[in-house]
Design a protein around this motif. Sequence first.
Motif, PDB file in Angstrom:
ATOM      1  N   ARG A 233       9.749-106.056 -58.720  1.00 56.44           N
ATOM      2  CA  ARG A 233       9.981-107.332 -58.710  1.00 56.44           C
ATOM      3  C   ARG A 233      10.524-107.993 -57.504  1.00 56.44           C
ATOM      4  O   ARG A 233      10.623-109.135 -57.398  1.00 56.44           O
ATOM      5  N   HIS A 234      10.938-107.275 -56.547  1.00 59.27           N
ATOM      6  CA  HIS A 234      11.738-107.905 -55.347  1.00 59.27           C
ATOM      7  C   HIS A 234      10.670-108.528 -54.430  1.00 59.27           C
ATOM      8  O   HIS A 234       9.575-108.183 -54.486  1.00 59.27           O
ATOM      9  N   ALA A 235      11.284-109.459 -53.477  1.00 54.93           N
ATOM     10  CA  ALA A 235      10.538-110.029 -52.504  1.00 54.93           C
ATOM     11  C   ALA A 235      10.166-109.022 -51.358  1.00 54.93           C
ATOM     12  O   ALA A 235      11.319-108.400 -50.921  1.00 54.93           O
ATOM     13  N   GLY A 236       9.049-108.604 -51.020  1.00 52.01           N
ATOM     14  CA  GLY A 236       8.866-107.557 -49.900  1.00 52.01           C
ATOM     15  C   GLY A 236       8.905-108.298 -48.553  1.00 52.01           C
ATOM     16  O   GLY A 236       9.105-109.741 -48.225  1.00 52.01           O
ATOM     17  N   LYS A 237       8.903-107.544 -47.532  1.00 54.97           N
ATOM     18  CA  LYS A 237       8.911-108.190 -46.108  1.00 54.97           C
ATOM     19  C   LYS A 237       7.960-109.082 -45.691  1.00 54.97           C
ATOM     20  O   LYS A 237       8.282-110.171 -44.924  1.00 54.97           O
ATOM     21  N   GLU A 238       6.739-109.033 -46.355  1.00 56.00           N
ATOM     22  CA  GLU A 238       5.851-110.057 -45.968  1.00 56.00           C
ATOM     23  C   GLU A 238       6.160-111.406 -46.349  1.00 56.00           C
ATOM     24  O   GLU A 238       5.965-112.452 -45.706  1.00 56.00           O
ATOM     25  N   ALA A 239       6.634-111.382 -48.021  1.00 54.23           N
ATOM     26  CA  ALA A 239       7.285-112.626 -48.297  1.00 54.23           C
ATOM     27  C   ALA A 239       8.451-113.165 -47.537  1.00 54.23           C
ATOM     28  O   ALA A 239       8.544-114.555 -47.753  1.00 54.23           O
TER      29      ALA A 239
ATOM     30  N   LEU B 139      21.658-106.418 -44.800  1.00 56.47           N
ATOM     31  CA  LEU B 139      22.131-107.696 -45.835  1.00 56.47           C
ATOM     32  C   LEU B 139      21.789-106.987 -47.172  1.00 56.47           C
ATOM     33  O   LEU B 139      20.923-106.042 -47.570  1.00 56.47           O
ATOM     34  N   VAL B 140      22.652-107.303 -48.017  1.00 59.71           N
ATOM     35  CA  VAL B 140      22.499-106.741 -49.614  1.00 59.71           C
ATOM     36  C   VAL B 140      22.403-107.781 -50.722  1.00 59.71           C
ATOM     37  O   VAL B 140      23.307-108.718 -50.548  1.00 59.71           O
ATOM     38  N   ASP B 141      21.304-107.879 -51.324  1.00 59.42           N
ATOM     39  CA  ASP B 141      21.071-108.953 -52.652  1.00 59.42           C
ATOM     40  C   ASP B 141      21.484-108.151 -53.807  1.00 59.42           C
ATOM     41  O   ASP B 141      20.816-107.343 -54.225  1.00 59.42           O
ATOM     42  N   ALA B 142      22.718-108.220 -54.217  1.00 56.85           N
ATOM     43  CA  ALA B 142      23.010-107.554 -55.667  1.00 56.85           C
ATOM     44  C   ALA B 142      22.209-108.052 -56.647  1.00 56.85           C
ATOM     45  O   ALA B 142      21.917-106.846 -57.791  1.00 56.85           O
ATOM     46  N   HIS B 143      22.052-109.010 -56.897  1.00 56.51           N
ATOM     47  CA  HIS B 143      20.908-109.497 -58.095  1.00 56.51           C
ATOM     48  C   HIS B 143      19.873-108.966 -58.089  1.00 56.51           C
ATOM     49  O   HIS B 143      19.300-108.682 -59.098  1.00 56.51           O
TER      50      HIS B 143
ATOM     51  N   VAL C  22      12.549-108.725 -41.055  1.00 53.20           N
ATOM     52  CA  VAL C  22      12.960-107.972 -41.889  1.00 53.20           C
ATOM     53  C   VAL C  22      11.777-106.693 -41.554  1.00 53.20           C
ATOM     54  O   VAL C  22      10.558-106.661 -41.775  1.00 53.20           O
ATOM     55  N   ILE C  23      12.492-105.651 -41.204  1.00 53.40           N
ATOM     56  CA  ILE C  23      11.951-104.401 -40.851  1.00 53.40           C
ATOM     57  C   ILE C  23      11.990-103.130 -41.821  1.00 53.40           C
ATOM     58  O   ILE C  23      11.306-102.436 -41.867  1.00 53.40           O
ATOM     59  N   PHE C  24      12.870-103.467 -42.859  1.00 54.28           N
ATOM     60  CA  PHE C  24      13.073-102.337 -43.856  1.00 54.28           C
ATOM     61  C   PHE C  24      13.691-102.760 -45.093  1.00 54.28           C
ATOM     62  O   PHE C  24      14.551-104.047 -44.979  1.00 54.28           O
ATOM     63  N   ASP C  25      13.543-102.528 -46.003  1.00 61.00           N
ATOM     64  CA  ASP C  25      14.110-102.815 -47.574  1.00 61.00           C
ATOM     65  C   ASP C  25      14.121-101.513 -48.368  1.00 61.00           C
ATOM     66  O   ASP C  25      13.215-100.869 -48.293  1.00 61.00           O
ATOM     67  N   ALA C  26      15.211-101.702 -49.316  1.00 59.67           N
ATOM     68  CA  ALA C  26      15.279-100.383 -50.200  1.00 59.67           C
ATOM     69  C   ALA C  26      16.058-100.911 -51.383  1.00 59.67           C
ATOM     70  O   ALA C  26      16.914-101.671 -51.330  1.00 59.67           O
TER      71      ALA C  26
ATOM     72  N   SER D 136      19.165-105.952 -56.414  1.00 52.66           N
ATOM     73  CA  SER D 136      19.402-104.414 -56.108  1.00 52.66           C
ATOM     74  C   SER D 136      18.664-103.994 -54.873  1.00 52.66           C
ATOM     75  O   SER D 136      17.799-103.016 -54.877  1.00 52.66           O
ATOM     76  N   ARG D 137      18.776-104.934 -53.925  1.00 56.09           N
ATOM     77  CA  ARG D 137      18.003-104.577 -52.682  1.00 56.09           C
ATOM     78  C   ARG D 137      18.777-104.971 -51.448  1.00 56.09           C
ATOM     79  O   ARG D 137      19.566-105.800 -51.389  1.00 56.09           O
ATOM     80  N   LEU D 138      18.526-103.851 -50.525  1.00 58.13           N
ATOM     81  CA  LEU D 138      19.264-103.911 -49.082  1.00 58.13           C
ATOM     82  C   LEU D 138      17.905-104.305 -48.330  1.00 58.13           C
ATOM     83  O   LEU D 138      16.924-103.876 -48.062  1.00 58.13           O
ATOM     84  N   TYR D 139      18.317-105.206 -46.995  1.00 58.14           N
ATOM     85  CA  TYR D 139      17.144-105.558 -46.096  1.00 58.14           C
ATOM     86  C   TYR D 139      17.919-105.382 -44.789  1.00 58.14           C
ATOM     87  O   TYR D 139      19.091-105.261 -44.508  1.00 58.14           O
ATOM     88  N   VAL D 140      16.966-105.222 -43.684  1.00 54.09           N
ATOM     89  CA  VAL D 140      17.435-104.934 -42.380  1.00 54.09           C
ATOM     90  C   VAL D 140      16.844-105.999 -41.451  1.00 54.09           C
ATOM     91  O   VAL D 140      15.419-105.773 -41.676  1.00 54.09           O
ATOM     92  N   LEU D 141      17.481-106.982 -41.074  1.00 55.72           N
ATOM     93  CA  LEU D 141      16.594-107.871 -39.936  1.00 55.72           C
ATOM     94  C   LEU D 141      16.767-107.215 -38.524  1.00 55.72           C
ATOM     95  O   LEU D 141      17.910-106.640 -38.236  1.00 55.72           O
ATOM     96  N   ALA D 142      15.708-107.375 -37.835  1.00 58.14           N
ATOM     97  CA  ALA D 142      16.021-106.679 -36.338  1.00 58.14           C
ATOM     98  C   ALA D 142      15.081-107.719 -35.485  1.00 58.14           C
ATOM     99  O   ALA D 142      14.062-108.316 -35.823  1.00 58.14           O
TER     100      ALA D 142
END
Length: 446
Positions: free
Chosen positions: A185-191, A212-216, A237-241, A218-224
């Motif tokens: 249910r997390h927001a993807g790179k496209e969103a 970036l880490v969104d604890a709520h 956003v080029i990566f999320d995990a 449980s997601r990590l993002y990388v802006l580049a």
Amino acid sequence: MSLITRLQRLLLQLGISSGTGQMMLIAALLSLLAFGAFRLDGLNVSAKSAQFTGSLVRPASLGVPWQTVHEFEPEDLKPLTRSFAEDGAPVPPKVAAKPRTLSDSGESLFLQSSRLLQQGHYAQALKVAEDMAYRYPNFQLGNLLLADLTATMAPRPSDIDMVWKNPESQRRLSELQIEAQRRTRHAGKEALAGKQPEPLRYLSSKINHVVLVDAHKSRLYVLARQTDALPDAVPLVIFDAYVSVGNSGTGKWREGDGKTPVGVYFVQKHLTDPMLPDLYGSGALTLDYPSPIDKWQKRTGSGIWLHGSASSQYARAPTSTDGCVVLANDDMTRLVQLGIPPETPVIIAEQLNWHTVTALASGDQTKSLVTPVKRSSQPPWPQPADLRDGGEAWHMVSAFQWKDQQQTVAVVSYDPPASSASKHRLHTYWIMQGDQWQQVNRPSAP
């Protein structure tokens, strides 16, 4: 290896270690396998419609997001067969040969199987789940999905409700349910295209990445920044995990409180796996916690890292660390391969808010890349008078602003002028007092 031993190992991977809980689940699983093997080997699915109601997880009560009420497609009505070796080990499924790619992560296979199931493609979902379990045998959530898919084909054992009375089983299954929800249910790179996180107020072209880490979520993002983009182009956003944070949540205050700190930090070192105990997995990026803001707030503790997972498990529960941010090892490897150098900013937030980007004039270093939020009455960040070298000003490269204990705080980073002997980036920390910025630390040019 006997089948009982294999089942015991599977239960240990699921976090069920007590003897009583193991014996109860083993008895239930053996009955499921006995019925499931018969059903999977030769029974055609002939119902016009079907509901996925796995025996190991009850969607009605746990809300696992992979239940479906779709009709099976014609190709899904073919008999399914599974093979086992003499020692009881499942023979890996035959899949089309193809090169292994970075997209074949445990999570990507989990999401693919879940989507196929939600679309009613049961047989295809099972094949992907088997492939996932074979490639990532310590992926507990993946094992649970595969077990549920298999158990769906078997009658419900009469004594299965006894399993739910085991507190350890309930706790672990609840954790896996939350993990499944966070992963799906997390927001993807496209969103997030065209949006920037609220703490980011200025970023020069010299900064290539922001983590970036969104604890709520449980997601990590990388802006580049894109290599061929203009200097003022918006990072993407080029990566999320998926990530795990502290077992007591966020808002670290004291050493050993089991919480992950919230704020802006900077990468210090990259440590590779030969240098680390197994606990840290495939590698680690160390952070500069406690920051001057943390010290000013009298927070204690140390050793807050981004790191991989122990070999015994693919990933941890959403809130299960001592305070670090933990990724699956394949995700940690991908993160490092992006080229995250020292001094890369890392934003850790309880919940990230994203805003649509507003373009600014080139060279404007006192405003934000993000639409300002009630900042009109706040003065721009001053450049410390002691950050000068032969009369030349240091150059602002980034600025982040956020709330800390109801106080507005900021960290502004500078690079030295080209003529300076110093090559070190300096970080200045500020707290809003009334309508003026007060500097917390007083860095001097080396």
